[in-house]
Every structure is written in structure tokens, then in C-alpha cells.
Motif scaffolding. Structure first.
Motif, mmCIF file in Angstrom:
data_model
loop_
_atom_site.group_PDB
_atom_site.id
_atom_site.type_symbol
_atom_site.label_atom_id
_atom_site.label_comp_id
_atom_site.label_asym_id
_atom_site.label_seq_id
_atom_site.Cartn_x
_atom_site.Cartn_y
_atom_site.Cartn_z
ATOM 1 N N SER A 153 -9.439 -3.828 -6.103
ATOM 2 C CA SER A 153 -10.229 -2.753 -6.695
ATOM 3 C C SER A 153 -10.096 -1.454 -5.915
ATOM 4 O O SER A 153 -10.297 -0.368 -6.447
ATOM 5 N N ARG A 154 -9.751 -1.564 -4.623
ATOM 6 C CA ARG A 154 -9.585 -0.372 -3.789
ATOM 7 C C ARG A 154 -8.854 -0.790 -2.524
ATOM 8 O O ARG A 154 -8.607 -1.975 -2.336
ATOM 9 N N ASN A 155 -8.561 0.172 -1.678
ATOM 10 C CA ASN A 155 -7.862 -0.157 -0.438
ATOM 11 C C ASN A 155 -8.789 -0.912 0.505
ATOM 12 O O ASN A 155 -9.857 -0.427 0.871
ATOM 13 N N ARG A 156 -8.387 -2.132 0.857
ATOM 14 C CA ARG A 156 -9.209 -2.954 1.736
ATOM 15 C C ARG A 156 -8.482 -3.281 3.038
ATOM 16 O O ARG A 156 -8.978 -4.051 3.840
ATOM 17 N N GLY A 157 -7.293 -2.759 3.199
ATOM 18 C CA GLY A 157 -6.529 -3.018 4.426
ATOM 19 C C GLY A 157 -5.623 -4.222 4.282
ATOM 20 O O GLY A 157 -5.863 -5.125 3.470
ATOM 21 N N ASN A 208 -1.412 -5.247 -4.821
ATOM 22 C CA ASN A 208 -1.578 -3.807 -4.681
ATOM 23 C C ASN A 208 -2.905 -3.513 -3.999
ATOM 24 O O ASN A 208 -3.966 -3.778 -4.539
ATOM 25 N N ASP A 209 -2.809 -2.960 -2.797
ATOM 26 C CA ASP A 209 -4.007 -2.722 -1.993
ATOM 27 C C ASP A 209 -4.524 -1.306 -2.223
ATOM 28 O O ASP A 209 -4.514 -0.471 -1.330
ATOM 29 N N GLY A 210 -4.940 -1.033 -3.454
ATOM 30 C CA GLY A 210 -5.501 0.279 -3.771
ATOM 31 C C GLY A 210 -4.560 1.443 -3.497
ATOM 32 O O GLY A 210 -4.992 2.471 -2.969
ATOM 33 N N SER A 211 -3.299 1.295 -3.884
ATOM 34 C CA SER A 211 -2.327 2.367 -3.617
ATOM 35 C C SER A 211 -2.689 3.631 -4.387
ATOM 36 O O SER A 211 -3.237 3.562 -5.492
ATOM 37 N N LYS A 212 -2.354 4.762 -3.806
ATOM 38 C CA LYS A 212 -2.633 6.029 -4.481
ATOM 39 C C LYS A 212 -1.402 6.549 -5.197
ATOM 40 O O LYS A 212 -1.460 7.563 -5.888
ATOM 41 N N ASP A 213 -0.275 5.889 -5.024
ATOM 42 C CA ASP A 213 0.943 6.349 -5.705
ATOM 43 C C ASP A 213 1.244 5.442 -6.911
ATOM 44 O O ASP A 213 0.352 4.802 -7.455
ATOM 45 N N ARG A 214 2.499 5.344 -7.302
ATOM 46 C CA ARG A 214 2.838 4.605 -8.524
ATOM 47 C C ARG A 214 3.060 3.108 -8.299
ATOM 48 O O ARG A 214 3.569 2.417 -9.177
ATOM 49 N N TYR A 252 0.856 -1.176 0.000
ATOM 50 C CA TYR A 252 0.000 0.000 0.000
ATOM 51 C C TYR A 252 0.894 1.228 0.000
ATOM 52 O O TYR A 252 1.620 1.466 0.960
ATOM 53 N N ASN A 253 0.874 1.958 -1.088
ATOM 54 C CA ASN A 253 1.731 3.150 -1.244
ATOM 55 C C ASN A 253 3.198 2.836 -0.926
ATOM 56 O O ASN A 253 3.806 3.477 -0.078
ATOM 57 N N GLU A 254 3.740 1.862 -1.602
ATOM 58 C CA GLU A 254 5.100 1.434 -1.288
ATOM 59 C C GLU A 254 6.090 1.789 -2.389
ATOM 60 O O GLU A 254 7.083 1.099 -2.581
ATOM 61 N N GLN A 255 5.860 2.866 -3.135
ATOM 62 C CA GLN A 255 6.752 3.162 -4.261
ATOM 63 C C GLN A 255 8.204 3.403 -3.824
ATOM 64 O O GLN A 255 9.117 3.134 -4.585
ATOM 65 N N GLU A 256 8.402 3.865 -2.603
ATOM 66 C CA GLU A 256 9.771 4.128 -2.152
ATOM 67 C C GLU A 256 10.568 2.845 -1.957
ATOM 68 O O GLU A 256 11.777 2.830 -2.160
ATOM 69 N N VAL A 257 9.910 1.794 -1.510
ATOM 70 C CA VAL A 257 10.669 0.586 -1.181
ATOM 71 C C VAL A 257 10.602 -0.478 -2.266
ATOM 72 O O VAL A 257 11.416 -1.395 -2.291
ATOM 73 N N LEU A 258 9.627 -0.371 -3.174
ATOM 74 C CA LEU A 258 9.365 -1.478 -4.088
ATOM 75 C C LEU A 258 10.556 -1.921 -4.938
ATOM 76 O O LEU A 258 10.836 -3.127 -5.022
ATOM 77 N N PRO A 259 11.314 -0.994 -5.555
ATOM 78 C CA PRO A 259 12.436 -1.448 -6.384
ATOM 79 C C PRO A 259 13.456 -2.253 -5.583
ATOM 80 O O PRO A 259 13.887 -3.326 -6.007
ATOM 81 N N GLU A 260 13.794 -1.742 -4.420
ATOM 82 C CA GLU A 260 14.775 -2.424 -3.569
ATOM 83 C C GLU A 260 14.234 -3.788 -3.104
ATOM 84 O O GLU A 260 14.928 -4.801 -3.162
#
Ligand code: UDP
Ligand code: MG
Length: 321
Positions: free
Chosen positions: A82-86, A55-61, A19-27
């Protein structure tokens, strides 16, 4: 052990809710790939093994990044909710998807706070016959005092309230396909995996590890979400809170009897104004009785609640014939 190794399926799926993990995903993607390749190289897992990002409905990339990873290397797979479900629902979605292809899954967080080098030990236990292996945090040196205190209180509170959880085990665990099949029979909507998985049973084991710091980015579990998770955990596992009301009602009713005796004594000693005795006794008695009655009704609602979950009552591990 070598013999057992060949008996059990060897396709591993790593299931990673994001969930919104664009900072860590590549690593994370890179490190998990290295781990997977090393395991494949040593013949511990099948070449068909995969890394499954949910992907839990992330709002970033995050989702675009998962798609990109999949294009580069099919070892990366993605599930998009489909959306953030936790976290809990995202994890379940991933596990139920992986169940169709995997012989075993390991669920872990995207920030790699859980030491991925203990995966080897998870696999060893699996090949020894375990259906579920729990990762347990041995120390929380890298957590702040606040995080450690709230997290540990969380486990204590849940066990006190009657939930059976593995202390300091989050959702870092190995589950075999068999355990996942059984998990899928728990039809409840309000799902608390840490409480449900121990209910499944079978041969299990625990592996301890030290928890690292988050690779990058911020925690997606602020206090508010943690409290919500605790309430979910308690109310989905037990009806103990209702029992407390019954207990309180009983206690208050008992007090009313004491008050009756006290008021009567005062009445006959002449220490009272007229009407006080009957008033005070009624207040205590009615208060106590009402609470007791609510508690009893609650007890039945609690039973209905547990019934509606339609949980499997038993799981057969083996049949001899
Ligand atoms: N997560 C998720 N959905 C949410 C919140 C969190 O899928 O609504 C994921 C998150 O991406 C991470 C995992 O759950 O992979 C655990 O979150 P985090 O590391 O932020 O929690 P903490 O370790 O601080 O308790
Ligand atoms: Mg984390």
C-alpha cells in the motif's frame, strides 16, 4: 540424490522487492526468466515456478511495468504494498505471499547484484535436505571502499552487540516452505530478517558468490537507511546496549568510592576548603547510583520488550514415533 530430488517439492518462487526500480526492471525480468527457463529445462524446478515482484510503494513506473510483465507472461507475478514500508517488510510480504504456493523461495535484489548463477547451488543444497541456504558475498571488489567499509562494520557491530548474523550475508537466500512457516510465527513488528532467520535453525548451508555492480539506477540504501537498519537490527535482537548502562553505572559508583577515599585523605591533610569533600563525594555517588538505577530499570524494560515479541521458544524439527 535423484531419489531425494523427487521427495521434495520443486516449485520455486523468486521473490524480488522493488523500490523505484524502473531502470533495471526490464533487464532483471528478462534475465530471471532465462534463468527460470533454463532450470525448468533441466528439470531442476517445477513448471509452476514463478517470479514474484514486490512493489514497495515505488514512486516511478515500477508497478505499471510489473503489471505489463504479468500481462505478457503469467510467470511474472506481482504484489503491491500500500505504501513504502522498507526493504525488510517488502521482502517479508513477498515471502509470506509466496509461501502459500511455493515449495521454496529465493529472495534477491532487483538490481541483480547477487549472482543468479549460484541459484543452481542453492537448489542442490535444498535437494540435499537444507531448509535454508545463505548466499554469502566472497568479495566486494565492485563496491566502493565506503560501501564496503560501512557494510562490513555493520555486520561486526551487530555481532558485537549480540545479534547472531551470517557475516556478509544480505538477504539473498533460499528458504523452504517449512522454514517460511516457522518464520511466520515470529510475530514481532520490528523485524530484522538477517537476525531472525538464523534463529530458525534446521539444516542450513552457505553458498559464496561474488557481488556484481548494480545493473542500473542508484542504490536505494543510502547511509541513512543503512544506519536505521543497523539500529533496528541491534535493538530488535539484543538488549546489550542496556547492559552497557548497567556496567557504566557500576563503574561510576566504584569511582565514587575511590573519590570518597581520596577526598577524605585530602580533608585530613587539610588541603580542602570546607564543604568540598561532601560535595564532591555526593556528586560522584549520586551520579553513579542514578545510572545504575536507570540501568536496572532498563534491564526489566528490556525483558518486557523481549517478552512482548512472543517469539517461539523452540521449533521441533522431527518427531520419531
Ligand atoms: N528496496 C525496497 N524498499 C526500500 C529500499 C530498497 O524494496 O525502501 C529494495 C530495492 O528495490 C532492491 C533491494 O531493496 O531490490 C536492495 O536495495 P539496493 O540494491 O538499492 O541496496 P544496496 O545493494 O545498494 O545495498
Ligand atoms: Mg543493490
Amino acid at each position: 540424490m535423484e531419489e531425494k530430488k523427487s521427495e521434495r517439492g520443486r516449485i520455486l518462487y523468486l521473490v524480488v522487492p522493488c523500490y523505484n526500480e524502473q531502470e533495471v526492471l526490464p533487464e532483471t525480468a528478462q534475465r530471471l526468466l532465462e534463468k527460470l527457463e533454463s532450470l525448468m529445462g533441466r528439470g531442476m524446478i517445477d513448471e509452476e515456478s514463478r517470479i514474484l515482484f514486490v512493489n514497495d510503494g515505488s514512486k516511478d513506473r515500477t508497478w505499471e511495468m510489473i503489471e505489463e510483465l504479468h500481462r505478457q507472461n503469467p510467470v511474472y507475478q506481482g504484489v503491491k504494498l500500500s505504501r513504502n514500508r522498507g526493504h525488510q517488510n517488502a521482502l517479508l510480504g513477498g515471502l509470506m505471499t509466496a509461501k502459500e504456493y511455493a515449495d521454496m523461495t529465493i529472495s534477491l535484489d532487483a538490481d541483480l547484484q547477487d549472482d543468479i548463477d549460484v541459484i543452481d547451488q542453492f537448489l542442490e543444497r535444498y535437494y540435499e535436505g537444507c531448509e535454508i541456504v545463505y548466499g554469502v558475498r566472497s568479495a566486494r571488489k565492485t563496491d566502493t571502499f565506503f560501501k564496503r567499509f560501512t557494510a562490513e562494520s555493520f555486520y561486526r557491530l551487530i555481532s558485537f552487540m549480540g545479534g547472531e548474523v551470517v557475516f556478509n550475508h544480505a538477504d539473498y537466500r533460499l528458504m523452504s516452505r517449512r522454514a517460511l512457516e516457522e518464520l511466520s510465527n515470529y510475530q514481532e513488528v520490528n523485524l530484522f530478517l538477517r537476525g531472525i532467520v538464523p534463529m530458525i535453525g534446521f539444516q542450513t548451508d552457505v553458498v559464496t558468490y561474488e557481488r556484481h555492480e548494480r545493473l542500473a539506477g542508484e542504490s536505494k540504501y543510502p547511509l541513512k537507511k543503512m544506519l536505521a537498519l543497523a539500529v533496528d537490527g541491534i535493538t530488535s535482537l539484543s538488549i546489550k546496549p542496556i547492559r552497557f548502562i548497567v556496567f557504566l553505572g557500576g563503574l561510576l559508583f566504584f569511582c565514587s568510592i575511590l573519590m570518597l577515599a581520596y577526598s577524605l585523605v585530602q580533608h585530613f591533610l587539610g588541603n580542602t576548603t570546607s564543604g568540598w569533600t561532601s560535595l564532591i563525594v555526593s556528586i560522584w555517588a549520586i551520579g553513579g547510583l542514578q545510572l545504575l538505577a536507570i540501568g536496572i530499570i532498563g534491564e526489566y524494560i528490556g525483558k518486557i520488550y523481549l517478552e512482548t515479541k512472543a517469539r517461539p521458544k523452540y521449533i521441533i524439527e522431527k518427531i520419531l514415533r
